[in-house]
Scaffold this motif. Structure first.
Motif, PDB file in Angstrom:
ATOM      1  N   THR A 121      26.357   6.756  18.376  1.00 21.09           N
ATOM      2  CA  THR A 121      25.157   5.969  18.088  1.00 21.09           C
ATOM      3  C   THR A 121      23.985   6.848  17.678  1.00 21.09           C
ATOM      4  OG1 THR A 121      25.841   4.264  19.664  1.00 21.09           O
ATOM      5  CG2 THR A 121      23.518   4.311  19.040  1.00 21.09           C
ATOM      6  N   ALA A 122      23.758   7.922  18.418  1.00 20.08           N
ATOM      7  CA  ALA A 122      22.565   8.742  18.216  1.00 20.08           C
ATOM      8  C   ALA A 122      22.693   9.680  17.012  1.00 20.08           C
ATOM      9  CB  ALA A 122      22.272   9.551  19.476  1.00 20.08           C
ATOM     10  N   PHE A 123      23.855  10.341  16.864  1.00 23.29           N
ATOM     11  CA  PHE A 123      23.953  11.365  15.816  1.00 23.29           C
ATOM     12  C   PHE A 123      23.850  10.789  14.404  1.00 23.29           C
ATOM     13  CE2 PHE A 123      26.076  14.334  13.004  1.00 23.29           C
ATOM     14  CZ  PHE A 123      25.487  15.537  13.370  1.00 23.29           C
ATOM     15  N   PRO A 124      24.552   9.714  14.039  1.00 19.92           N
ATOM     16  CA  PRO A 124      24.396   9.173  12.681  1.00 19.92           C
ATOM     17  C   PRO A 124      22.962   8.742  12.376  1.00 19.92           C
ATOM     18  CG  PRO A 124      26.355   8.299  13.706  1.00 19.92           C
ATOM     19  CD  PRO A 124      25.592   8.998  14.779  1.00 19.92           C
ATOM     20  N   ALA A 125      22.293   8.125  13.362  1.00 14.61           N
ATOM     21  CA  ALA A 125      20.914   7.697  13.136  1.00 14.61           C
ATOM     22  C   ALA A 125      20.009   8.906  12.916  1.00 14.61           C
ATOM     23  CB  ALA A 125      20.418   6.869  14.322  1.00 14.61           C
ATOM     24  N   GLY A 126      20.176   9.940  13.754  1.00 12.99           N
ATOM     25  CA  GLY A 126      19.378  11.147  13.579  1.00 12.99           C
ATOM     26  C   GLY A 126      19.662  11.843  12.255  1.00 12.99           C
ATOM     27  N   LEU A 127      20.939  11.814  11.825  1.00  9.14           N
ATOM     28  CA  LEU A 127      21.293  12.444  10.554  1.00  9.14           C
ATOM     29  C   LEU A 127      20.643  11.716   9.380  1.00  9.14           C
ATOM     30  CD1 LEU A 127      22.922  14.634   9.158  1.00  9.14           C
ATOM     31  CD2 LEU A 127      24.886  13.067   9.109  1.00  9.14           C
ATOM     32  N   VAL A 128      20.571  10.400   9.453  1.00 11.55           N
ATOM     33  CA  VAL A 128      19.910   9.624   8.392  1.00 11.55           C
ATOM     34  C   VAL A 128      18.423   9.963   8.329  1.00 11.55           C
ATOM     35  CG1 VAL A 128      19.255   7.302   7.643  1.00 11.55           C
ATOM     36  CG2 VAL A 128      21.583   7.744   8.451  1.00 11.55           C
ATOM     37  N   LEU A 129      17.777   9.998   9.495  1.00  9.52           N
ATOM     38  CA  LEU A 129      16.347  10.310   9.518  1.00  9.52           C
ATOM     39  C   LEU A 129      16.079  11.732   9.038  1.00  9.52           C
ATOM     40  CD1 LEU A 129      15.359   8.666  12.934  1.00  9.52           C
ATOM     41  CD2 LEU A 129      14.889   7.794  10.632  1.00  9.52           C
ATOM     42  N   PHE A 130      16.908  12.682   9.482  1.00  5.40           N
ATOM     43  CA  PHE A 130      16.700  14.079   9.071  1.00  5.40           C
ATOM     44  C   PHE A 130      16.937  14.252   7.571  1.00  5.40           C
ATOM     45  CE2 PHE A 130      18.379  18.370   8.323  1.00  5.40           C
ATOM     46  CZ  PHE A 130      17.314  19.131   8.789  1.00  5.40           C
TER      47      PHE A 130
ATOM     48  N   PHE B 252      12.298   6.505  -5.225  1.00  2.44           N
ATOM     49  CA  PHE B 252      11.820   5.694  -6.346  1.00  2.44           C
ATOM     50  C   PHE B 252      10.975   4.515  -5.879  1.00  2.44           C
ATOM     51  CE2 PHE B 252      15.483   7.870  -8.144  1.00  2.44           C
ATOM     52  CZ  PHE B 252      15.024   8.249  -9.392  1.00  2.44           C
ATOM     53  N   LEU B 253      10.814   4.346  -4.564  1.00  2.00           N
ATOM     54  CA  LEU B 253      10.065   3.213  -4.040  1.00  2.00           C
ATOM     55  C   LEU B 253       8.617   3.608  -3.792  1.00  2.00           C
ATOM     56  CD1 LEU B 253      12.658   1.814  -1.452  1.00  2.00           C
ATOM     57  CD2 LEU B 253      12.266   1.074  -3.815  1.00  2.00           C
ATOM     58  N   PRO B 254       7.677   2.676  -3.955  1.00  2.00           N
ATOM     59  CA  PRO B 254       6.262   3.006  -3.749  1.00  2.00           C
ATOM     60  C   PRO B 254       5.825   2.814  -2.303  1.00  2.00           C
ATOM     61  CG  PRO B 254       6.460   0.787  -4.629  1.00  2.00           C
ATOM     62  CD  PRO B 254       7.868   1.324  -4.516  1.00  2.00           C
ATOM     63  N   GLY B 255       4.668   3.370  -1.973  1.00  2.00           N
ATOM     64  CA  GLY B 255       4.025   3.115  -0.686  1.00  2.00           C
ATOM     65  C   GLY B 255       4.859   3.567   0.496  1.00  2.00           C
ATOM     66  N   ARG B 256       4.912   2.696   1.502  1.00  2.27           N
ATOM     67  CA  ARG B 256       5.651   2.996   2.729  1.00  2.27           C
ATOM     68  C   ARG B 256       7.072   2.466   2.711  1.00  2.27           C
ATOM     69  NH1 ARG B 256       1.135   1.750   7.484  1.00  2.27           N
ATOM     70  NH2 ARG B 256      -0.452   3.259   6.729  1.00  2.27           N
ATOM     71  N   ARG B 257       7.485   1.905   1.614  1.00  2.00           N
ATOM     72  CA  ARG B 257       8.835   1.346   1.544  1.00  2.00           C
ATOM     73  C   ARG B 257       9.934   2.391   1.727  1.00  2.00           C
ATOM     74  NH1 ARG B 257       8.251  -2.975  -3.505  1.00  2.00           N
ATOM     75  NH2 ARG B 257       6.574  -4.220  -2.559  1.00  2.00           N
ATOM     76  N   PRO B 258       9.756   3.640   1.256  1.00  2.00           N
ATOM     77  CA  PRO B 258      10.829   4.625   1.484  1.00  2.00           C
ATOM     78  C   PRO B 258      11.188   4.786   2.959  1.00  2.00           C
ATOM     79  CG  PRO B 258       9.305   5.437  -0.168  1.00  2.00           C
ATOM     80  CD  PRO B 258       8.702   4.190   0.388  1.00  2.00           C
ATOM     81  N   TRP B 259      10.175   4.966   3.816  1.00  3.81           N
ATOM     82  CA  TRP B 259      10.478   5.166   5.226  1.00  3.81           C
ATOM     83  C   TRP B 259      10.961   3.890   5.902  1.00  3.81           C
ATOM     84  CZ3 TRP B 259      11.679   9.488   7.158  1.00  3.81           C
ATOM     85  CH2 TRP B 259      11.133  10.680   6.657  1.00  3.81           C
TER      86      TRP B 259
ATOM     87  N   THR C 166      14.437   3.933   7.837  1.00  3.90           N
ATOM     88  CA  THR C 166      14.482   3.508   9.239  1.00  3.90           C
ATOM     89  C   THR C 166      15.504   2.404   9.459  1.00  3.90           C
ATOM     90  OG1 THR C 166      12.136   4.086   9.494  1.00  3.90           O
ATOM     91  CG2 THR C 166      13.103   2.625  11.148  1.00  3.90           C
ATOM     92  N   VAL C 167      15.526   1.438   8.541  1.00  8.77           N
ATOM     93  CA  VAL C 167      16.514   0.357   8.643  1.00  8.77           C
ATOM     94  C   VAL C 167      17.925   0.918   8.519  1.00  8.77           C
ATOM     95  CG1 VAL C 167      17.378  -1.732   7.513  1.00  8.77           C
ATOM     96  CG2 VAL C 167      14.910  -1.409   7.832  1.00  8.77           C
ATOM     97  N   THR C 168      18.121   1.860   7.591  1.00  7.32           N
ATOM     98  CA  THR C 168      19.441   2.465   7.427  1.00  7.32           C
ATOM     99  C   THR C 168      19.851   3.236   8.678  1.00  7.32           C
ATOM    100  OG1 THR C 168      19.041   2.700   5.053  1.00  7.32           O
ATOM    101  CG2 THR C 168      20.815   4.017   5.996  1.00  7.32           C
ATOM    102  N   ALA C 169      18.898   3.962   9.295  1.00 13.27           N
ATOM    103  CA  ALA C 169      19.200   4.696  10.522  1.00 13.27           C
ATOM    104  C   ALA C 169      19.611   3.739  11.645  1.00 13.27           C
ATOM    105  CB  ALA C 169      17.993   5.534  10.936  1.00 13.27           C
ATOM    106  N   ALA C 170      18.903   2.624  11.761  1.00 13.91           N
ATOM    107  CA  ALA C 170      19.261   1.640  12.785  1.00 13.91           C
ATOM    108  C   ALA C 170      20.641   1.056  12.521  1.00 13.91           C
ATOM    109  CB  ALA C 170      18.207   0.534  12.823  1.00 13.91           C
ATOM    110  N   GLY C 171      20.922   0.758  11.253  1.00 14.57           N
ATOM    111  CA  GLY C 171      22.248   0.228  10.919  1.00 14.57           C
ATOM    112  C   GLY C 171      23.346   1.234  11.190  1.00 14.57           C
ATOM    113  N   ALA C 172      23.090   2.531  10.892  1.00 17.08           N
ATOM    114  CA  ALA C 172      24.087   3.565  11.165  1.00 17.08           C
ATOM    115  C   ALA C 172      24.339   3.701  12.657  1.00 17.08           C
ATOM    116  CB  ALA C 172      23.625   4.896  10.571  1.00 17.08           C
ATOM    117  N   ALA C 173      23.268   3.595  13.449  1.00 22.71           N
ATOM    118  CA  ALA C 173      23.430   3.687  14.903  1.00 22.71           C
ATOM    119  C   ALA C 173      24.285   2.546  15.432  1.00 22.71           C
ATOM    120  CB  ALA C 173      22.055   3.693  15.573  1.00 22.71           C
ATOM    121  N   VAL C 174      24.010   1.344  14.981  1.00 20.53           N
ATOM    122  CA  VAL C 174      24.774   0.176  15.448  1.00 20.53           C
ATOM    123  C   VAL C 174      26.223   0.276  14.998  1.00 20.53           C
ATOM    124  CG1 VAL C 174      25.026  -2.329  15.256  1.00 20.53           C
ATOM    125  CG2 VAL C 174      22.752  -1.306  15.543  1.00 20.53           C
TER     126      VAL C 174
END
Length: 418
Positions: free
Chosen positions: A161-170, A125-132, A136-144
């Motif tokens: 650290t790696a799997f939750p971040a990758g799962l968010v991005l995927f 529902f977000l415009p422009g580049r805000r979705p990614w 990305t911020v959520t993936a970083a937070g999940a990794a931490v």
């Protein structure tokens, strides 16, 4: 999920249904899979298991409602509709609680799927580049969060650290990709509709220009002649009468030319009508296939055969656009047994087709059938399942006298210009 047609004559409704069920089905399956072991584990407290089931149901419901809003039933409706904020908040809370429960139960892999799915839905529902940016911020937070929790629990922090971040991005990539495909299809469908509307408007402008050229010239001369006759009425009655006779002649010429424009679009040929039909049907998103016998040149038909078949072609095309949900259409023109035969067929015919009189006097199928019959031809139409087939036939070769008779009969059946 029951849909109303997004746009008759296209498969956009089916694509919307496929996208919705694919997204919801995959999401529900993996969310249930992520909490299956914890729900079935009797060592987990009952309240925790019930909370997992409740948050799972809330998350799936929120995703279903939000996706329905994101995939509108009416084309291009979504940009003007506000997002379902309450459902997004509820789903976000449910996904977060579900992730916390799984993380607390030391599931360092799939715990991030619920939050990742809700973040992906919110991002659509977000415009422009805000979705990614959000993903990305959520993936970083999940990794931490995953890495720190695993480290505090004495577990390996690399996978956590790696799997939750990758799962968010995927998850974000798959979700945004599916909805991006829907957006592209919706925009292409809108472009198709606009193209069809422009084709109709271009034809109207062309007709208006022809009518303006005819009427403008004649009316201007009639006005000048009438003004001159008014001035001469007392000084030279004989010349005034002559001018009025000229006015009457000009009016008759204007009426005749107007009839020619209205009835024949300045004697549009059959080849032009078939070409116009191809472009208009293609602009309307209909797969139009032409099967034309190159040997069946219109020159084999006596006048007014090519013009009458052109009118049939125009009327059949209009009926396809106005009274059907056609996806495919076929046009055939060939010489068979001394007869020139034009066939126009389309699918998507309504259950109760009209009689061909919807277009008004002078252009409906019934009136065209009478005009073809007057020159020795035939016009028939029938419905076969969801197909509507119009067939027109005319003698391909006639003698000079028969050609003259055909022209006289066609002129006698010409409806009055209105």
């Amino acid at each position: 999920m029951r849909d109303v047609p997004v746009d008759p004559g296209t498969r956009l409704t089916n694509f919307r249904r496929y996208t919705w069920w694919s997204l919801i089905g995959v999401t529900a399956f993996f969310l249930a899979f992520s909490v299956k072991n914890q729900i079935m584990d009797t060592a987990v407290p009952v309240m925790v298991r019930l909370a997992a089931v409740a948050t799972l149901a809330l998350t799936v419901a929120a995703i279903a409602v939000s996706t329905s809003r994101r995939l509108p039933r009416i084309p291009l409706e979504s940009p003007g509709r506000p997002p379902p904020v309450r459902w997004l908040v509820a789903g976000g809370a449910g996904g977060t609680v579900l992730g916390v429960i799984l993380l607390a139960l030391r599931d360092y892999g799939l715990w991030s799927f619920g939050p990742a799915m809700m973040v992906s839905i919110i991002a659509t529902f977000l415009p422009g580049r805000r979705p990614w940016l959000l993903i990305t911020v959520t993936a970083a937070g999940a990794a931490v969060l995953g890495g720190v929790t695993a480290a505090l629990s004495g577990q390996g922090s690399v996978f956590a650290t790696a799997f939750p971040a990758g799962l968010v991005l995927f998850t974000g990539w798959v979700t945004l990709g599916m909805l991006w495909a829907w957006d592209v299809a919706e925009q292409l469908n809108a472009a198709r509709r606009f193209s069809a509307e422009l084709a109709v408007k271009d034809e109207r402008l062309r007709f208006a220009a022809d009518l303006h050229d005819i009427q403008g010239h004649h009316l201007q001369v009639i006005a000048l002649k009438s003004e001159l006759a008014a001035r001469l009425a007392e000084a030279d009655p004989a010349r005034a009468a002559a001018e009025m006779k000229e006015v009457r002649r000009l009016a008759a010429d204007a009426l005749r030319d107007t009839r020619a424009v209205v009835q024949g679009y300045r004697r549009v040929t059959l080849e032009e009508e078939i070409g116009n039909a191809t472009r208009v049907l293609a602009a309307a998103g209909i797969d139009a296939r032409m099967e034309l016998d190159r040997a069946a040149v219109p020159g084999l038909l006596p006048d007014p055969g090519p013009r009458l078949l052109g009118l049939v072609m125009r009327e059949a095309t209009t009926n396809v656009l106005r009274h059907s949900r056609a996806r495919h259409a076929e046009v055939g023109y060939r010489i068979i047994g001394g007869l020139a035969r034009l066939t126009v067929a389309n699918d998507g015919a309504p259950d109760h087709p009209g009689t061909g009189r919807e277009s008004g006097p002078g252009t409906g199928l019934q009136t065209l059938a009478e005009r073809l019959q007057a020159v020795g031809g035939e016009l028939t139409w029938r419905r076969d399942d969801d197909r509507f087939i119009v067939t027109a036939s005319l003698p391909a070769e006639t003698t000079g006298q028969e050609s003259a008779n055909a022209r006289n009969a066609a002129a006698a059946t010409e409806p009055e210009a209105r």
